[in-house]
Design a protein around this motif. Sequence first.
Motif, PDB file in Angstrom:
ATOM      1  N   VAL A   1     -15.724  22.334  -0.273  1.00 58.73           N
ATOM      2  CA  VAL A   1     -16.916  22.567   0.542  1.00 58.73           C
ATOM      3  C   VAL A   1     -16.963  21.595   1.722  1.00 58.73           C
ATOM      4  O   VAL A   1     -17.253  21.988   2.862  1.00 58.73           O
ATOM      5  N   PHE A   2     -16.653  20.332   1.476  1.00 60.62           N
ATOM      6  CA  PHE A   2     -16.663  19.327   2.554  1.00 60.62           C
ATOM      7  C   PHE A   2     -15.653  19.697   3.640  1.00 60.62           C
ATOM      8  O   PHE A   2     -15.959  19.645   4.831  1.00 60.62           O
ATOM      9  N   VAL A   3     -14.447  20.049   3.217  1.00 58.51           N
ATOM     10  CA  VAL A   3     -13.401  20.400   4.189  1.00 58.51           C
ATOM     11  C   VAL A   3     -13.838  21.592   5.040  1.00 58.51           C
ATOM     12  O   VAL A   3     -13.726  21.570   6.269  1.00 58.51           O
TER      13      VAL A   3
ATOM     14  N   GLN B   1     -25.907  22.225  -1.909  1.00 57.83           N
ATOM     15  CA  GLN B   1     -26.044  21.028  -2.739  1.00 57.83           C
ATOM     16  C   GLN B   1     -24.717  20.259  -2.802  1.00 57.83           C
ATOM     17  O   GLN B   1     -24.690  19.033  -2.659  1.00 57.83           O
ATOM     18  N   ALA B   2     -23.612  20.992  -2.995  1.00 51.56           N
ATOM     19  CA  ALA B   2     -22.289  20.356  -3.046  1.00 51.56           C
ATOM     20  C   ALA B   2     -21.950  19.708  -1.705  1.00 51.56           C
ATOM     21  O   ALA B   2     -21.378  18.611  -1.659  1.00 51.56           O
ATOM     22  N   ALA B   3     -22.319  20.373  -0.615  1.00 45.27           N
ATOM     23  CA  ALA B   3     -22.050  19.835   0.725  1.00 45.27           C
ATOM     24  C   ALA B   3     -22.805  18.531   0.943  1.00 45.27           C
ATOM     25  O   ALA B   3     -22.261  17.556   1.494  1.00 45.27           O
ATOM     26  N   HIS B   4     -24.058  18.491   0.501  1.00 46.42           N
ATOM     27  CA  HIS B   4     -24.871  17.278   0.654  1.00 46.42           C
ATOM     28  C   HIS B   4     -24.280  16.128  -0.163  1.00 46.42           C
ATOM     29  O   HIS B   4     -24.134  15.006   0.350  1.00 46.42           O
ATOM     30  N   ARG B   5     -23.930  16.399  -1.423  1.00 52.20           N
ATOM     31  CA  ARG B   5     -23.341  15.359  -2.287  1.00 52.20           C
ATOM     32  C   ARG B   5     -22.047  14.825  -1.682  1.00 52.20           C
ATOM     33  O   ARG B   5     -21.819  13.616  -1.639  1.00 52.20           O
ATOM     34  N   ALA B   6     -21.207  15.746  -1.224  1.00 48.59           N
ATOM     35  CA  ALA B   6     -19.912  15.347  -0.669  1.00 48.59           C
ATOM     36  C   ALA B   6     -20.083  14.519   0.593  1.00 48.59           C
ATOM     37  O   ALA B   6     -19.410  13.500   0.781  1.00 48.59           O
ATOM     38  N   ARG B   7     -20.992  14.937   1.458  1.00 43.93           N
ATOM     39  CA  ARG B   7     -21.215  14.235   2.715  1.00 43.93           C
ATOM     40  C   ARG B   7     -21.694  12.803   2.460  1.00 43.93           C
ATOM     41  O   ARG B   7     -21.212  11.851   3.083  1.00 43.93           O
ATOM     42  N   GLU B   8     -22.640  12.642   1.528  1.00 43.57           N
ATOM     43  CA  GLU B   8     -23.145  11.303   1.204  1.00 43.57           C
ATOM     44  C   GLU B   8     -22.055  10.440   0.586  1.00 43.57           C
ATOM     45  O   GLU B   8     -21.942   9.247   0.886  1.00 43.57           O
ATOM     46  N   HIS B   9     -21.262  11.029  -0.272  1.00 44.88           N
ATOM     47  CA  HIS B   9     -20.169  10.308  -0.943  1.00 44.88           C
ATOM     48  C   HIS B   9     -19.147   9.816   0.084  1.00 44.88           C
ATOM     49  O   HIS B   9     -18.735   8.648   0.060  1.00 44.88           O
ATOM     50  N   VAL B  10     -18.753  10.695   0.994  1.00 50.66           N
ATOM     51  CA  VAL B  10     -17.759  10.323   2.002  1.00 50.66           C
ATOM     52  C   VAL B  10     -18.340   9.273   2.949  1.00 50.66           C
ATOM     53  O   VAL B  10     -17.667   8.296   3.297  1.00 50.66           O
ATOM     54  N   ARG B  11     -19.593   9.455   3.346  1.00 50.52           N
ATOM     55  CA  ARG B  11     -20.222   8.513   4.271  1.00 50.52           C
ATOM     56  C   ARG B  11     -20.262   7.102   3.676  1.00 50.52           C
ATOM     57  O   ARG B  11     -20.073   6.106   4.370  1.00 50.52           O
TER      58      ARG B  11
END
Length: 306
Positions: A125-127, A152-162
Amino acid sequence: MTDVARDADQAVFQQYRKLLFSVAYRVLGSAADAEDAVQDAWIKWSAADRSQVTDPKAYLARIVSNLALERLRSTRHKRETYVGPWLPEPILTSADAAETVTDAESVSMAMLVVLETLSPLERAVFVLKEIFDFSHAEIAEAVERSEPAVRQAAHRAREHVRARRPRFTADRSRQREVTERFFAAATGGDINTLMELLSPDVTLWTDGGGKVRQALRPIVGAQTVAGWFAAIGTVTYQGVEPADMRAELVEINGGPGILFTAPDRVIATVTFDIGADGRIAAIHNTANPDKLGAVADGTTHDVGTR
């Protein structure tokens, strides 16, 4: 199907082949697996009722995303039982292959290492969202999830990567300058210059995969890391005498890196992550021979996102 129609379908696929590899490689972190996913996408494309396909680019991207996600899930266990640090499989890129700084950053070793800490769904999803700018609806169709689940997955991934990958990328000229100075210092055994170039808490990650001798844990600290590289020209490495080893500057994963070769094989790649202070914050050294095939075959990949 007529030969003309078959040729037309093949031409459409070839038009988007580089893009499909770019998606699959970022999802998988493996050039070999990405090529397999692209090949499987061709098989599905060949068998599909293409009269129903209104947007070939989106359709093919959905196919390859789903195939990459399935493959990532199936290989996850191998990565969990991997010997020592796991690094992505490096690829050769051309200096202008990535159209923007964002393209280059998104395929860097440092970013791919962060993406490896996401769940397979979050990574896909992030990619698709952050790098290729697909809509949530398009991604939902690609990964076969509901749109709310994708958001929801996009939000989690974005915060994790940030949290793990601050939005800083050294400009290209600085990357090149630091890499060239490091290269000269390492091959010349100049430990003082190496110390200048390294952040005090620099981390060296070495991936031998249990196939060749490498550090099984990250090596931390400028003094230790500088000593490791200053010894390159004085010690036998993987059975290769220093006089028989060649080092050259090449473009790896969207930025400058170092390629080490013996007369008969590629030995290792080294890439650098440069911090906000202009010094080297992390070094990724891939030496597992199973991961050097994409570099050894000399193929230069276009990793643009358009």
